[in-house]
Motif scaffolding. Structure first.
Motif, PDB file in Angstrom:
ATOM      1  N   ARG A 181       0.853  -1.191   0.000  1.00 13.53           N
ATOM      2  CA  ARG A 181       0.000   0.000   0.000  1.00 13.53           C
ATOM      3  C   ARG A 181       0.882   1.232   0.000  1.00 13.53           C
ATOM      4  NH1 ARG A 181       1.321   3.525   4.337  1.00 13.53           N
ATOM      5  NH2 ARG A 181       1.817   2.310   6.184  1.00 13.53           N
ATOM      6  N   ALA A 182       0.308   2.347  -0.456  1.00 14.37           N
ATOM      7  CA  ALA A 182       1.026   3.621  -0.481  1.00 14.37           C
ATOM      8  C   ALA A 182       0.181   4.676   0.224  1.00 14.37           C
ATOM      9  CB  ALA A 182       1.304   4.047  -1.914  1.00 14.37           C
ATOM     10  N   GLY A 183       0.810   5.458   1.077  1.00 19.97           N
ATOM     11  CA  GLY A 183       0.103   6.530   1.783  1.00 19.97           C
ATOM     12  C   GLY A 183       0.099   7.818   1.002  1.00 19.97           C
ATOM     13  N   TYR A 184       0.078   7.730  -0.320  1.00 17.85           N
ATOM     14  CA  TYR A 184       0.089   8.905  -1.193  1.00 17.85           C
ATOM     15  C   TYR A 184      -0.598   8.508  -2.494  1.00 17.85           C
ATOM     16  CZ  TYR A 184       4.000   6.137  -2.909  1.00 17.85           C
ATOM     17  OH  TYR A 184       4.762   5.099  -3.371  1.00 17.85           O
ATOM     18  N   GLY A 185      -0.923   9.470  -3.308  1.00 22.68           N
ATOM     19  CA  GLY A 185      -1.534   9.194  -4.617  1.00 22.68           C
ATOM     20  C   GLY A 185      -2.808   8.390  -4.490  1.00 22.68           C
ATOM     21  N   ASP A 186      -2.915   7.359  -5.327  1.00 19.29           N
ATOM     22  CA  ASP A 186      -4.127   6.534  -5.317  1.00 19.29           C
ATOM     23  C   ASP A 186      -4.003   5.351  -4.359  1.00 19.29           C
ATOM     24  OD1 ASP A 186      -2.350   4.884  -6.620  1.00 19.29           O
ATOM     25  OD2 ASP A 186      -3.496   4.720  -8.479  1.00 19.29           O
ATOM     26  N   GLY A 187      -2.933   5.330  -3.571  1.00 15.61           N
ATOM     27  CA  GLY A 187      -2.759   4.282  -2.574  1.00 15.61           C
ATOM     28  C   GLY A 187      -2.102   3.022  -3.091  1.00 15.61           C
ATOM     29  N   VAL A 188      -1.726   3.009  -4.371  1.00 16.62           N
ATOM     30  CA  VAL A 188      -1.100   1.833  -4.974  1.00 16.62           C
ATOM     31  C   VAL A 188       0.340   2.186  -5.354  1.00 16.62           C
ATOM     32  CG1 VAL A 188      -1.188   0.119  -6.811  1.00 16.62           C
ATOM     33  CG2 VAL A 188      -3.314   1.056  -5.867  1.00 16.62           C
ATOM     34  N   PRO A 189       1.331   1.540  -4.760  1.00 15.41           N
ATOM     35  CA  PRO A 189       2.728   1.871  -5.086  1.00 15.41           C
ATOM     36  C   PRO A 189       3.092   1.452  -6.506  1.00 15.41           C
ATOM     37  CG  PRO A 189       2.645  -0.058  -3.666  1.00 15.41           C
ATOM     38  CD  PRO A 189       1.248   0.463  -3.749  1.00 15.41           C
ATOM     39  N   ARG A 190       3.914   2.251  -7.142  1.00 14.28           N
ATOM     40  CA  ARG A 190       4.281   1.974  -8.530  1.00 14.28           C
ATOM     41  C   ARG A 190       5.378   0.910  -8.628  1.00 14.28           C
ATOM     42  NH1 ARG A 190       4.845   7.780 -11.589  1.00 14.28           N
ATOM     43  NH2 ARG A 190       5.804   8.487  -9.633  1.00 14.28           N
ATOM     44  N   HIS A 191       5.277   0.094  -9.690  1.00 14.87           N
ATOM     45  CA  HIS A 191       6.314  -0.873 -10.020  1.00 14.87           C
ATOM     46  C   HIS A 191       7.440  -0.161 -10.769  1.00 14.87           C
ATOM     47  CE1 HIS A 191       3.886  -4.135  -8.604  1.00 14.87           C
ATOM     48  NE2 HIS A 191       2.960  -3.990  -9.540  1.00 14.87           N
ATOM     49  N   ILE A 192       8.544  -0.864 -10.971  1.00 14.87           N
ATOM     50  CA  ILE A 192       9.737  -0.246 -11.550  1.00 14.87           C
ATOM     51  C   ILE A 192       9.497   0.242 -12.974  1.00 14.87           C
ATOM     52  CG2 ILE A 192      10.789  -2.342 -12.509  1.00 14.87           C
ATOM     53  CD1 ILE A 192      12.561   0.514 -10.558  1.00 14.87           C
ATOM     54  N   ASP A 193       8.624  -0.443 -13.732  1.00 15.89           N
ATOM     55  CA  ASP A 193       8.384  -0.033 -15.116  1.00 15.89           C
ATOM     56  C   ASP A 193       7.498   1.193 -15.221  1.00 15.89           C
ATOM     57  OD1 ASP A 193       6.441  -1.938 -14.076  1.00 15.89           O
ATOM     58  OD2 ASP A 193       5.485  -1.901 -16.049  1.00 15.89           O
ATOM     59  N   ARG A 194       6.977   1.674 -14.083  1.00 14.81           N
ATOM     60  CA  ARG A 194       6.084   2.840 -14.079  1.00 14.81           C
ATOM     61  C   ARG A 194       6.743   4.101 -13.516  1.00 14.81           C
ATOM     62  NH1 ARG A 194       2.279   2.311 -17.426  1.00 14.81           N
ATOM     63  NH2 ARG A 194       0.986   3.778 -16.258  1.00 14.81           N
ATOM     64  N   MET A 195       8.014   4.008 -13.144  1.00 12.53           N
ATOM     65  CA  MET A 195       8.671   5.158 -12.523  1.00 12.53           C
ATOM     66  C   MET A 195       9.065   6.179 -13.585  1.00 12.53           C
ATOM     67  SD  MET A 195       8.221   4.216  -9.559  1.00 12.53           S
ATOM     68  CE  MET A 195       8.863   5.749  -8.873  1.00 12.53           C
ATOM     69  N   PRO A 196       9.063   7.480 -13.230  1.00 16.32           N
ATOM     70  CA  PRO A 196       9.420   8.520 -14.210  1.00 16.32           C
ATOM     71  C   PRO A 196      10.897   8.450 -14.575  1.00 16.32           C
ATOM     72  CG  PRO A 196       9.083   9.474 -12.022  1.00 16.32           C
ATOM     73  CD  PRO A 196       8.662   8.038 -11.927  1.00 16.32           C
ATOM     74  N   LEU A 197      11.189   8.444 -15.857  1.00 18.67           N
ATOM     75  CA  LEU A 197      12.567   8.320 -16.308  1.00 18.67           C
ATOM     76  C   LEU A 197      13.432   9.492 -15.863  1.00 18.67           C
ATOM     77  CD1 LEU A 197      12.143   6.915 -19.946  1.00 18.67           C
ATOM     78  CD2 LEU A 197      12.814   5.678 -17.867  1.00 18.67           C
TER      79      LEU A 197
END
Length: 259
Positions: free
Chosen positions: A81-97
């Motif tokens: 879980r993530a305490g920010y955004g939509d609550g779903v932590p991003r996977h490595i392929d979704r991180m900003p380059l």
């Protein structure tokens, strides 16, 4: 410009808690394999000896974790879980380059003993070098842990950040923190010993757990940080491999020194 390799290898000959398995098909074995694959899947008959020199292409098969060698941890590695955004932590392929090609700042923490590095030690290093990280700088921790690379000590004798130290860097706008150690947290044995002595759950892998409420990435198992020209004056390129749905991706981390 000058390039400095900051990556440790994926090497099946080195000691790892999760051993790397590396199987190599030679060019001759590749010819036999290709002949069988062409016949089985495409109905095409090509004998191995019909190929130039009786060889085709070599092929490497590896079994390893995405945390082997130099790699970038994604927020999804830290928890579900993530305490920010939509609550779903991003996977490595979704991180900003654009997080992964930024000015670098290396901190000399080679005097730190096995255990935790606190915010006060980071502040002393900022004072020594005469600057603090700017937002989105990639901060690299030179702890000297690389000297044990390839041995069991690499996984037990190093220094990692405590919770306040991580918060300090994130408060300054840092989003990628790197270390030459096995983990950005202190060694497992040190963490558990402090927890048993105090009962304080905040000492349990704080560098990773903080990532559940503050989005950032770690680069672990860097190397060659002593070759950097100074605390700054270089950029870091550490793009992670785009592994879909993964909590980490390998990286060929490189320092770029403009001359």
């Amino acid at each position: 410009m000058r390039l400095i390799d900051l990556s440790s290898p994926v090497d099946a000959t080195l000691w790892e808690p999760d051993p790397v398995e590396h199987e190599v098909l030679t060019p001759r074995e590749g010819a036999v394999h290709m002949s069988e694959e062409m016949r089985t899947h495409f109905g095409i008959e090509v004998g191995p000896d019909e190929l130039p020199d009786g060889e085709f292409l070599s092929l490497d098969r590896l079994t390893l974790t995405t945390h082997t060698g130099t790699h970038v941890d994604a927020p999804s590695h830290y928890g579900s879980r993530a305490g920010y955004g939509d609550g779903v932590p991003r996977h490595i392929d979704r991180m900003p380059l654009d997080w992964f090609l930024r000015p670098g700042l290396v901190l000399d923490l080679t005097d730190a003993p096995t255990g935790v590095i606190g915010a006060d030690r980071l502040e002393r290093e900022f004072a020594r070098i005469g600057r603090r990280p700017a937002p989105l700088d990639i901060v690299l921790l030179h702890t000297g842990a690389q000297r044990h690379q390839g041995t069991p000590k690499y996984f037990t004798e190093f220094a990692g950040l405590d919770g306040p130290a991580v918060h300090l860097l994130l408060d300054l706008g840092v989003r990628v923190i790197g270390t030459d150690a096995f983990s950005l947290d202190a060694p497992f044995g040190d963490i558990i010993a402090r927890y048993r002595a105090t009962g304080d759950r905040s000492v349990l892998w704080p560098a990773h757990v903080i990532g559940r409420d503050r989005e950032y990435c770690q680069i672990e198992r860097l190397a060659n940080l002593e070759a950097l020209p100074g605390p700054d004056g270089f950029r870091v390129s550490c793009f992670p491999v785009k592994v879909a749905g993964a909590g980490a991706g390998w990286s060929r981390a490189v320092a770029i020194v403009d001359e």
